[in-house]
Enzyme design. Structure first.
Site, PDB file in Angstrom:
ATOM      1  CB  SER A  98      -0.958  -0.069   1.200  1.00 10.94           C
ATOM      2  OG  SER A  98      -1.963   0.897   1.113  1.00 10.94           O
ATOM      3  CG  HIS A 123      -4.360  -1.793  -2.049  1.00  9.01           C
ATOM      4  ND1 HIS A 123      -4.864  -2.475  -0.968  1.00  9.01           N
ATOM      5  CD2 HIS A 123      -3.737  -0.701  -1.521  1.00  9.01           C
ATOM      6  CE1 HIS A 123      -4.565  -1.836   0.149  1.00  9.01           C
ATOM      7  NE2 HIS A 123      -3.887  -0.755  -0.164  1.00  9.01           N
TER       8      HIS A 123
END
Length: 198
Positions: A98, A123
């Site tokens: 992330s 993501h």
């Protein structure tokens, strides 16, 4: 409670004890470990600014082992990395997921590395909101704006087309170190310190 090892060094006045992270900071090494949140981000930003003030020409190394965290906290670190004059080498050990992967990619081109068994994950941002319908709509627009901003940051640092980045970030996308190199998040997978020129 986390145990932080101490390092004892001889000085002209006897011995001096440092916690291991303070001692490594003297070598211009910054650690990003654990979840990225506001307090941790403030400490990292302060370290970057301190090291720039100490020597604006000398490289900084950033070691990353993070599952990600708060987007705004991560962006404060990202913006400071781009702002300071020293080149910043990034190295993933363990995971950079992330926001951790964005910071890994944000290092100086040619100086972004990962150890062979590192895992990198990208993501789209996520969030949960409660409240009146209008408030939920406001937050939904904001998270879409953040998603767009993060996509462009990945495009800038990976050299990928926007459509590729958007498709790759639609769901959790886990990568090996080699796959992250192919994607452009890192420049090199290293096994030994001798493999890196930092």
């Amino acid at each position: 409670m986390t145990l932080v090892p101490m390092v004892v060094e001889p000085t002209s006045r006897g011995e001096r004890a440092y916690d291991i992270y303070t001692r490594l900071l003297k070598e211009r090494i910054i650690f990003i470990t654990g979840p990225i949140e506001d307090q941790m981000a403030s400490l990292v930003v302060a370290q970057l600014i301190f090291l720039e003030a100490e020597n604006p020409e000398k490289d900084i190394s950033m070691y990353i082992n993070s599952p990600g965290g708060v987007v705004t906290a991560g962006l404060s670190i990202y913006d400071t990395m781009q702002y300071v004059k020293p080149r910043i080498a990034t190295l993933c050990l363990g995971q950079a997921a992330s926001m951790g992967s964005l910071l890994l990619a944000a290092g100086e081109k040619g100086m972004r590395c990962a150890l062979p068994n590192s895992r990198i994950m990208i993501h789209q941002p996520s969030g949960g909101f409660q409240g009146q319908a209008t408030d939920i709509e406001i937050h939904a627009k904001e998270i879409l704006n953040i998603k767009s901003r993060l996509n462009y940051i990945y495009v800038k640092h990976t050299g990928r087309e926007l459509s590729e980045v958007v498709a790759s970030m639609e769901r959790d996308n886990f990568m090996s170190a080699d796959s992250a190199q192919d994607f452009g998040i890192i420049d090199k997978v290293i096994e030994k310190r001798l493999d890196i020129e930092v």
